[in-house]
Design a protein around this motif. Structure first.
Motif, PDB file in Angstrom:
ATOM      1  N   ILE A  44       0.823  -1.215   0.000  1.00 36.62           N
ATOM      2  CA  ILE A  44       0.000   0.000   0.000  1.00 36.62           C
ATOM      3  C   ILE A  44       0.857   1.265   0.000  1.00 36.62           C
ATOM      4  O   ILE A  44       0.404   2.331  -0.395  1.00 36.62           O
ATOM      5  N   LEU A  45       2.103   1.141   0.429  1.00 42.09           N
ATOM      6  CA  LEU A  45       3.007   2.301   0.399  1.00 42.09           C
ATOM      7  C   LEU A  45       4.092   2.157  -0.663  1.00 42.09           C
ATOM      8  O   LEU A  45       5.034   2.951  -0.694  1.00 42.09           O
ATOM      9  N   THR A  56      -6.594   1.744  13.764  1.00 39.69           N
ATOM     10  CA  THR A  56      -6.920   3.131  13.409  1.00 39.69           C
ATOM     11  C   THR A  56      -5.707   3.868  12.842  1.00 39.69           C
ATOM     12  O   THR A  56      -5.859   4.718  11.989  1.00 39.69           O
ATOM     13  N   ASN A  57      -4.499   3.493  13.286  1.00 40.79           N
ATOM     14  CA  ASN A  57      -3.315   4.107  12.671  1.00 40.79           C
ATOM     15  C   ASN A  57      -3.252   3.823  11.173  1.00 40.79           C
ATOM     16  O   ASN A  57      -2.718   4.615  10.406  1.00 40.79           O
ATOM     17  N   LEU A  58      -3.771   2.694  10.767  1.00 43.04           N
ATOM     18  CA  LEU A  58      -3.690   2.303   9.357  1.00 43.04           C
ATOM     19  C   LEU A  58      -4.906   2.745   8.537  1.00 43.04           C
ATOM     20  O   LEU A  58      -5.013   2.433   7.361  1.00 43.04           O
ATOM     21  N   SER A  59      -5.810   3.503   9.182  1.00 46.13           N
ATOM     22  CA  SER A  59      -6.978   4.000   8.429  1.00 46.13           C
ATOM     23  C   SER A  59      -6.569   5.031   7.385  1.00 46.13           C
ATOM     24  O   SER A  59      -7.285   5.257   6.415  1.00 46.13           O
ATOM     25  N   ARG A  60      -5.429   5.681   7.605  1.00 43.29           N
ATOM     26  CA  ARG A  60      -5.016   6.735   6.682  1.00 43.29           C
ATOM     27  C   ARG A  60      -4.588   6.181   5.324  1.00 43.29           C
ATOM     28  O   ARG A  60      -4.471   6.936   4.359  1.00 43.29           O
ATOM     29  N   TYR A  61      -4.369   4.871   5.267  1.00 39.19           N
ATOM     30  CA  TYR A  61      -3.984   4.272   3.982  1.00 39.19           C
ATOM     31  C   TYR A  61      -5.257   3.939   3.232  1.00 39.19           C
ATOM     32  O   TYR A  61      -5.803   2.842   3.341  1.00 39.19           O
ATOM     33  N   ASP A  62      -5.754   4.965   2.511  1.00 34.95           N
ATOM     34  CA  ASP A  62      -7.071   4.854   1.889  1.00 34.95           C
ATOM     35  C   ASP A  62      -7.035   5.141   0.396  1.00 34.95           C
ATOM     36  O   ASP A  62      -8.071   5.208  -0.245  1.00 34.95           O
ATOM     37  N   GLY A  63      -5.827   5.341  -0.131  1.00 33.17           N
ATOM     38  CA  GLY A  63      -5.714   5.569  -1.573  1.00 33.17           C
ATOM     39  C   GLY A  63      -6.098   6.965  -2.017  1.00 33.17           C
ATOM     40  O   GLY A  63      -6.248   7.215  -3.208  1.00 33.17           O
ATOM     41  N   VAL A  64      -6.262   7.892  -1.058  1.00 35.67           N
ATOM     42  CA  VAL A  64      -6.663   9.249  -1.445  1.00 35.67           C
ATOM     43  C   VAL A  64      -5.459  10.160  -1.653  1.00 35.67           C
ATOM     44  O   VAL A  64      -5.373  10.870  -2.653  1.00 35.67           O
ATOM     45  N   ARG A  65      -4.528  10.149  -0.709  1.00 35.80           N
ATOM     46  CA  ARG A  65      -3.471  11.153  -0.729  1.00 35.80           C
ATOM     47  C   ARG A  65      -2.091  10.623  -1.130  1.00 35.80           C
ATOM     48  O   ARG A  65      -1.222  11.365  -1.539  1.00 35.80           O
ATOM     49  N   TYR A  66      -1.886   9.335  -0.936  1.00 36.41           N
ATOM     50  CA  TYR A  66      -0.589   8.738  -1.288  1.00 36.41           C
ATOM     51  C   TYR A  66      -0.756   7.226  -1.346  1.00 36.41           C
ATOM     52  O   TYR A  66      -1.779   6.686  -0.884  1.00 36.41           O
ATOM     53  N   TYR A  77     -12.070   2.456  -1.715  1.00 38.69           N
ATOM     54  CA  TYR A  77     -11.451   2.270  -0.400  1.00 38.69           C
ATOM     55  C   TYR A  77     -11.216   0.782  -0.130  1.00 38.69           C
ATOM     56  O   TYR A  77     -10.128   0.360   0.240  1.00 38.69           O
ATOM     57  N   GLU A  78     -12.286   0.015  -0.272  1.00 40.18           N
ATOM     58  CA  GLU A  78     -12.214  -1.391   0.137  1.00 40.18           C
ATOM     59  C   GLU A  78     -11.273  -2.190  -0.759  1.00 40.18           C
ATOM     60  O   GLU A  78     -10.571  -3.076  -0.284  1.00 40.18           O
ATOM     61  N   SER A  79     -11.271  -1.873  -2.047  1.00 41.29           N
ATOM     62  CA  SER A  79     -10.394  -2.600  -2.968  1.00 41.29           C
ATOM     63  C   SER A  79      -8.942  -2.222  -2.724  1.00 41.29           C
ATOM     64  O   SER A  79      -8.049  -3.069  -2.758  1.00 41.29           O
ATOM     65  N   THR A  80      -8.710  -0.923  -2.482  1.00 38.43           N
ATOM     66  CA  THR A  80      -7.346  -0.457  -2.218  1.00 38.43           C
ATOM     67  C   THR A  80      -6.780  -1.168  -0.993  1.00 38.43           C
ATOM     68  O   THR A  80      -5.660  -1.682  -1.014  1.00 38.43           O
ATOM     69  N   ARG A  81      -7.570  -1.226   0.060  1.00 37.06           N
ATOM     70  CA  ARG A  81      -7.077  -1.793   1.305  1.00 37.06           C
ATOM     71  C   ARG A  81      -7.006  -3.320   1.228  1.00 37.06           C
ATOM     72  O   ARG A  81      -6.157  -3.936   1.874  1.00 37.06           O
ATOM     73  N   ALA A  82      -7.884  -3.917   0.414  1.00 32.24           N
ATOM     74  CA  ALA A  82      -7.838  -5.369   0.247  1.00 32.24           C
ATOM     75  C   ALA A  82      -6.572  -5.771  -0.496  1.00 32.24           C
ATOM     76  O   ALA A  82      -5.895  -6.741  -0.136  1.00 32.24           O
TER      77      ALA A  82
END
Lengths: 95, 495, 483
Positions: free
Chosen positions: B94-95, B324-334, B347-352
Motif C-alpha cells: 500500500i506504500l 486506526t493508525n492504518l486507516s489513513r492508507y485509503d488511496g486518497v493522498r498517497y 477504499y475497500e479494494s485499495t485496502r484489500a
C-alpha cells in the motif's frame, strides 16, 4: 465469544477491507483463534484498576499558536494517486 | 587491519579519525558486501549513490575537523523511518512507491551526527510480525544456518529482520529498528547481534510509520553493546513534534558502560521460566546469572505475576491502535489506489489489495475489540491489565536495579514454520512484550550458540530512563559470553 | 414561547437539542502549525500532519486551551481539569487520518447554562450539556466534475468547539434565539468569529415531537444547518414531517437527516442500522490535558462583561427597557458605542438615537456599527446640541442625515447650514407679526373661537423661520400675540 461469518463480514466492512466469501471463511477461524487467546484476560481481577493508555507519565505538550507550517501544496500532493489543480481527486462522493 | 565490514562502529570511528581509511572507502566496502548478499533480501531500497555522496561529505567534514558522533559510519535504516526523497514502504504494497517529502526525526538525528545511509531495510509489513515473513517485498533470510538442517533458510526474526540480518551479515556497521513488542530484541537474538529498545519517549516517533503508537519505540542494532549505545545516543532526544517524546537529557552511555556492577541487584523473574522452553535457553539463562554473580552483582528472585497476560493484552492493544493508525492508507493522498465502482469500493479494494494477510488480521482484531459492545470486555480490560503489568515491574524494581531474562523462547526457526498458527508465532514475543506495555528499556545481547549453532540472546530490562544500567549490565554479559561467532556465510565470503 | 403545533389529532410539542460547532479563533490549527485562515488556495494551508502523512503526530495548540476555558466560563459551565482526546473512527475523503481527534468521555467543559432572549421580551434558560474540542474535517467539492469529488484539506485540523445543549428548546424562535445567544457570547469572548457564511459556526439540530406531557419522542438529527434562517426552516419542516408521519400511523426512525436548502426539506442521510460504529478510544499520540485552578482563575480575570450581565446593567444603570437593552448588547462594539454616546447624557435619548436612527439606517444599508460613518463622539455631539437647545429635534434629524453623508461633526453642519435654533424673542416676534399681518382672516376666526387654527400659525412661523425658531418660544409668543 466467537465470531460468526456475519460478524467477520461486519468487521471487514467497518475496516473498509473488501473480502470475498472464501476470505471470510479463511479469516474467521484465524480470528477466532486469536480471540480465544486474548480472552484469557477475563481471568484477571481488574476491579478498581485504572486503565493505562500510555506508558509515559508527562503532561500534555502544548505549542504556541503560531503559523509555522503549511504553504507547500506541491509536497502535500506529491504522492497523490490523482490530483487536479491542487485538489485531491476521488471517485464522486454520493450522499 | 580488520576487514572494513567486520569492524565495530567504535573501531571504524577510530580508523576514520586516524585516516586509516575514508568514509568513502568504508561505504564502498559495504556497498560491495550488499551486492554480494542480495539473496538475503535485506533491503527494500538500496541507496548506494546517496551513501557515497554522504560519505564524501563526511570525509570533508572530518578533514575540516567537524566530524560528528557517527561521522562516516554506514548504517542500514529500517524501512519504517520516513526518509526524504527515498522510497519508504513499511514493507507494504500500500506504500509501494511512496516517497516522503520529509525526514523522520530519528534519521535526521543520525544524519546530523554524520551517519551514512546504505539503504532501507526489509521488515514485516507495518512491523507486524516476528519473522519478517509478512513483508510484501519477500522474506529476509537469516545469514545464520541451522547446522542440523543446513538447507533450510531461517527467519532473521522480526519485525526488524532486514536490519538484524544486515548487521549479522556484515553489510552494515549498525542499523535502526523499531520495537513494538520485541521487534528489535527478538531479531537481535535470532541473528547474534545486540539490539536495544530504549524507554518509551526516548526516541521521537515523528516520521516513523506508526504501528501501535503507545508501544512503538525506535532503537538500534549493532555488533557490540558499545556500538548500540553510540547509535542510541544519536537517535535519542526530545522532539517537540512528538507529544509523547520526553524532555530528558541524553547521556553519553558509551562512556559509562564499562563501569562495574558490583553490588547491583539483578532480578530474575520466575514467571519467565516457561513450560516447553528449550533446555539450552534455560541453561544460558543460568549461565547469565553466574556471569552476573561473577561480576559482583547480587541475584534477587522477583515475581512479575501478570507476565502471562502481557501477550494477550498486547494482542488487544497493539491491533486496536494499529487498526486506526492504518486507516489513513485509503488511496486518497498517497500510496496505492485500486479504482473501484465507487468511492466505498475504491477504499475497500485499495485496502484489500494493499494490505497483506497478517495486517488484515490485526486490523480486523483491532476493529473488533474496539467495536460497540466489545470495548469494555477487550480493550478496556487490556488497558487495566497493562496497568497491572506496569505495577509488577514497579514492585520488582523496588527490589532490584535490572532484570535478566532470555530474549526469546527459541532460536531462529525455518521460514514457513509457525505460519499456520498465529498464536505460535505471537509466542515468540512472550519475553519482550511486557517491556513495551510498561514502556521500559530493554537490551538483547548475544550470549551463546545452541546445539544447532544458532545464536541465543539474553535480555536485560531496566527501569524507565535508566538505559545506563542495562548498557552496563549488557557490557558485562558481552564480556563474559565473549560471543565471537559469525555466520558461516560471512566467514566464507571473507575467506 | 413554547409554541404548540396543531395537528389533526391535537396539539404537539417540539423538543429540540442543538450541537453547535464553532471554529476557535486562532492563528494556527488545533494540532499543527498551519494557518487556520479562511479562503486560501486549495491545500495551501495544509501541513504534513493535516494531510495525515505516515508518521505524523499531533501537538496541541495552547491558545485553543485558553479559548476553550474562556468559552466554558462564558457559558457559565464547569471547567474539567482533566480532559482526554480520543479518536473517532470513520472513513471519508476529507478526513485524512481516518479518524477525528475529539473529546468523548472526558470533555474540557461540563454542564452550564445560558439565558436566551425571545422576541416577546421574555427570557428562558437553556442548559448546556458539555463542550468539547475537536478537529475539523477538510472540504469535499462534489459539483466540479461529473464523476469525481475534489478534496481540499485547508480546513482539515482547524480547532472546533462543539457545544451541546440540553433538549430544552421548544420552538424555532427559541432555537434561533439560542444560536444567536451562543454566537453573541462567543463573539464577546472573541473565541469564535461566529461567521456562519464562512462555516465558522454550524449547527446540527436534534428534533422530536410529542403530545404535551408525554415522554420524549424518537429524535432525528439534522446535519449542517448553517444559518439562522435555516434553523427556523429546518425545525418548521421537520416537526411538521414528524407529526404527519405519526398522525398517519407511522413511526419516526431514529436517523440522521440532511438539510437541503434548495428543496427546503430534510432527507435521510443514514438510518440507525447504518449508524457508524465510531470505535472511540484514547488517542495514544496525545496525553491527557490537565489544568490547574490558577490557570482557570487567571483566564477568568480576563473575561469581558458578558451579554446578559451587560443587558441587566444597561437596564439598571441607564433605565432602559429589556427590548432596547437587548438590541444594544447584541455586539460588544454596539454596546460600547451606546455607552460612549450615553455617557453624561440623557441615556434614553441616546438609546433612541442609536437604535432608531443610527441602527435603523445602518441596517437599511446592510451595515454594522463598525461601518458607521458617525462616530459615537459625533452622535453624542448631536445630542448635546439638542439638549442645549441649539437645534430642535426635527432639525437634528436633518443634521444627522448630513453627518451620515459626510462624517462631519454636528456643530460644523449646523454652523455651515445656519441651522441654529432662533431663540431670540425679538426675531420670533417679528416673524409672528408678519404672519398675523398676512393672515387677517384666520386671525379673526381664531379669535372667534376656532382654537384649532393655532397649529396653522405655528406652522407658518416655523416655515418662515426655516424650522429654526424654537418651538417653545413660538408657542408662548403666539399665544400672547393672538390673545
Amino acid at each position: 465469544m466467537s465470531l460468526d461469518k456475519e460478524t467477520v463480514r461486519k468487521v471487514a466492512s467497518l475496516a473498509h477491507i473488501k473480502m470475498t466469501d472464501e476470505e471470510l471463511d479463511k479469516y474467521g477461524p484465524q480470528l477466532n483463534n486469536i480471540v480465544g487467546f486474548i480472552e484469557q484476560l477475563s481471568e484477571v481481577d481488574t476491579d478498581n484498576v485504572e486503565p493505562l493508555p500510555s506508558p509515559v507519565d508527562i503532561p500534555l505538550k502544548l505549542r504556541k499558536d503560531e503559523v509555522t507550517d503549511g504553504g507547500y501544496p506541491e509536497d502535500v500532493l506529491a504522492n497523490a494517486p490523482e490530483a487536479l489543480e491542487s485538489f485531491y481527486v476521488v471517485p464522486k462522493v454520493i450522499e | 587491519m580488520t576487514e572494513l565490514t567486520h569492524m565495530t562502529i567504535a573501531e571504524a570511528l577510530k580508523g576514520l579519525e586516524n585516516k586509516d581509511f575514508t568514509s568513502v572507502e568504508l561505504t564502498q566496502a559495504h556497498i560491495g558486501a550488499i551486492e554480494n548478499t542480495r539473496h538475503l533480501n535485506v533491503f527494500v531500497t538500496e541507496t548506494p549513490e546517496l551513501a557515497l555522496k554522504q560519505a564524501a561529505e563526511s570525509d570533508k567534514r572530518r578533514t575540516a575537523g567537524d566530524a560528528g558522533l557517527l561521522d562516516g559510519i554506514p548504517l542500514a535504516i529500517k524501512d519504517l523511518f520516513c526518509t526524504k526523497d527515498v522510497q519508504t514502504t513499511a514493507g507494504s504494497h500500500i506504500l509501494e512507491g511512496f516517497v516522503p517529502t520529509y525526514e523522520s526525526t530519528v534519521t535526521t538525528n543520525l544524519f546530523r551526527d554524520g551517519a551514512v545511509m546504505l539503504g532501507k531495510t526489509n521488515l514485516d509489513e507495518f512491523a507486524m510480525g516476528s519473522s519478517n515473513t509478512t513483508s510484501f517485498f519477500g522474506n529476509v533470510i537469516n545469514p545464520w544456518k541451522n547446522q542440523s538442517n543446513p538447507d533450510a533458510d531461517l527467519v532473521p526474526g522480526g519485525s526488524s529482520g532486514g536490519s538484524s540480518a544486515a548487521v549479522a551479515a556484515r553489510i552494515a556497521l549498525g542499523a535502526t529498528g523499531t520495537d513494538t513488542g520485541g521487534s528489535i530484541r527478538q531479531p537481535a537474538a535470532f541473528t547474534g547481534t545486540v539490539g536495544v529498545k530504549p524507554t518509551y519517549g526516548r526516541c521521537s516517533r515523528w516520521g516513523t510509520v506508526a504501528f501501535a503508537s503507545s508501544l512503538d519505540q525506535a532503537g538500534a542494532f549493532a555488533r557490540t553493546v558499545e556500538d548500540s549505545a553510540l547509535l542510541l545516543q544519536s537517535m535519542s532526544g526530545h522532539d517537540p513534534m512528538d507529544s509523547t517524546s520526553a524532555d530528558k537529557n541524553v547521556p553519553d552511555w558509551a562512556s559509562t558502560l564499562q563501569g562495574d556492577i558490583k553490588g547491583m541487584k539483578i532480578g530474575i523473574p520466575k514467571e519467565y521460566r516457561m513450560d516447553g522452553m528449550p533446555d539450552e535457553i534455560e541453561q544460558l539463562w543460568q549461565k547469565g546469572i553466574e556471569w552476573m554473580k561473577d561480576a559482583g552483582a547480587e541475584i534477587i528472585d522477583v515475581s512479575l505475576p501478570h507476565t502471562k497476560y502481557a501477550l494477550p493484552a498486547y494482542y488487544i492493544i497493539a491491533p486496536a491502535e494499529a487498526s486506526t493508525n492504518l486507516s489513513r492508507y485509503d488511496g486518497v493522498r498517497y500510496g496505492l489506489r485500486v479504482e473501484g465502482e465507487n468511492l466505498r469500493d475504491t477504499y475497500e479494494s485499495t485496502r484489500a489489495e494493499g494490505f497483506g494477510d497478517e495486517v488484515k488480521r490485526r486490523i480486523m482484531i483491532g476493529t473488533y475489540v474496539l467495536s460497540a459492545g466489545y470495548y469494555d470486555a477487550y480493550y478496556m480490560k487490556a488497558q487495566k491489565v497493562r496497568r497491572l503489568i506496569l505495577q509488577d515491574f514497579e514492585k520488582a524494581y523496588e527490589q532490584c536495579d535490572a532484570l535478566l531474562t532470555p530474549t526469546a523462547p527459541s532460536a531462529a526457526f525455518a521460514i514457513g514454520e509457525k505460519e499456520d498458527d498465529q498464536i505460535k508465532m505471537y509466542l515468540n514475543d512472550i519475553f519482550t512484550v511486557p517491556a513495551n506495555l510498561a514502556g521500559l528499556p530493554g537490551l538483547s545481547v548475544p550470549a551463546g550458540l545452541d546445539k544447532d549453532g544458532l545464536p541465543l540472546g539474553l535480555q536485560i530490562l531496566g527501569k524507565a530512563w535508566d538505559e545506563e544500567t542495562i548498557f552496563r549490565v549488557g557490557n558485562k554479559i558481552e564480556q563474559a559470553a565473549n560471543f565471537t561467532a559469525i555466520p558461516e556465510m560471512v566467514m566464507q565470503k571473507a575467506a | 414561547m413554547a409554541q404548540l403545533l396543531q395537528g389533526e389529532t391535537g396539539e404537539w410539542e417540539i423538543v429540540i437539542g442543538m450541537e453547535i460547532h464553532a471554529q476557535v479563533t486562532t492563528k494556527s490549527k488545533l494540532f499543527s502549525g498551519s494557518s487556520s485562515k479562511f479562503g486560501a488556495e486549495p491545500n495551501s494551508q495544509v501541513s504534513l500532519v493535516d494531510a495525515a502523512m505516515p508518521g505524523m503526530l499531533p501537538v496541541m495548540n495552547e491558545f485553543v486551551v485558553e479559548q476553550a476555558i474562556k468559552t466554558g466560563l462564558g457559558l457559565q459551565s464547569k471547567i474539567n481539569k482533566y480532559s482526554v482526546f480520543e479518536r473517532k473512527n470513520y472513513f471519508y475523503p476529507d478526513l485524512p487520518q481516518g479518524y477525528q481527534i475529539t473529546q468523548f468521555l472526558h470533555p474540557i467543559v461540563g454542564e452550564g447554562k445560558i439565558e436566551i432572549d425571545l422576541p416577546d421580551g421574555t427570557t428562558k434558560e437553556i442548559g448546556v450539556t458539555r463542550m468539547h474540542l475537536e478537529q475539523d474535517a477538510g472540504k469535499s467539492l462534489h459539483d466540479q466534475h461529473p464523476s469525481k469529488s475534489f478534496v481540499d484539506l485547508n480546513r482539515s485540523g482547524n480547532a472546533l468547539m462543539e457545544i451541546v445543549s440540553e433538549p430544552d428548546i421548544n420552538s424555532p424562535a427559541e432555537a434561533v434565539a439560542y444560536l444567536s445567544k451562543i454566537r453573541m457570547i462567543l463573539r464577546y469572548l472573541e473565541t469564535c468569529d461566529g461567521n456562519m457564511d464562512e462555516g465558522s459556526m454550524r449547527a446540527d439540530v436534534n428534533i422530536s415531537v410529542r403530545k404535551p406531557g408525554n415522554d420524549l419522542g424518537t429524535r432525528c438529527e439534522i446535519k449542517n444547518v448553517n444559518s439562522l434562517k435555516a434553523v427556523q426552516q429546518v425545525i418548521d419542516f421537520e416537526a411538521r414531517r414528524q407529526i404527519e408521519v405519526i398522525e398517519d400511523g407511522g413511526e419516526i426512525d431514529q436517523e440522521t437527516r440532511l438539510w437541503d436548502p434548495a428543496k427546503n426539506e430534510t432527507r435521510t442521510l443514514r438510518s440507525k442500522e447504518d449508524a457508524h460504529d465510531y470505535r472511540y478510544f484514547t488517542d495514544p499520540d496525545l496525553l491527557p490535558l490537565e489544568l490547574n485552578d490558577n490557570q482557570i482563575a487567571d483566564i477568568k480575570k480576563t473575561l469581558p462583561e458578558l451579554p446578559d450581565e451587560k443587558k441587566h446593567r444597561f437596564m439598571d444603570e441607564f433605565g432602559l427597557g429589556i427590548y432596547d437593552a437587548s438590541i444594544l448588547i447584541t455586539e460588544r462594539a454596539r454596546a460600547n458605542y451606546f455607552e460612549t454616546v450615553a455617557k453624561n447624557r440623557d441615556s434614553k435619548l441616546a438609546a433612541n438615537w442609536v437604535i432608531n436612527e443610527l441602527l435603523g439606517l445602518l441596517n437599511k444599508n446592510d451595515q454594522g456599527i463598525k461601518d458607521s460613518p458617525i462616530s459615537a463622539e459625533q452622535l453624542g455631539g448631536l445630542i448635546d446640541l439638542i439638549s442645549d437647545n441649539t437645534i430642535s429635534g426635527k432639525i437634528a434629524k436633518d443634521v444627522f442625515a448630513a453627518m451620515y453623508e459626510t462624517s462631519a461633526d454636528a456643530g460644523a453642519i449646523v454652523e455651515e447650514k445656519g441651522l441654529k435654533q432662533v431663540t431670540d424673542t425679538g426675531a420670533i416676534e417679528k416673524i409672528i407679526d408678519e404672519v398675523i399681518a398676512e393672515n387677517p382672516d384666520n386671525v379673526e376666526k381664531y379669535r372667534g373661537g376656532k382654537d384649532k387654527l393655532f397649529g396653522f400659525f405655528v406652522g407658518q412661523v416655523m416655515k418662515k423661520s426655516q424650522g429654526k425658531a424654537n418651538p417653545a418660544a413660538v408657542n408662548e409668543l403666539l399665544k400672547k400675540k393672538l390673545g
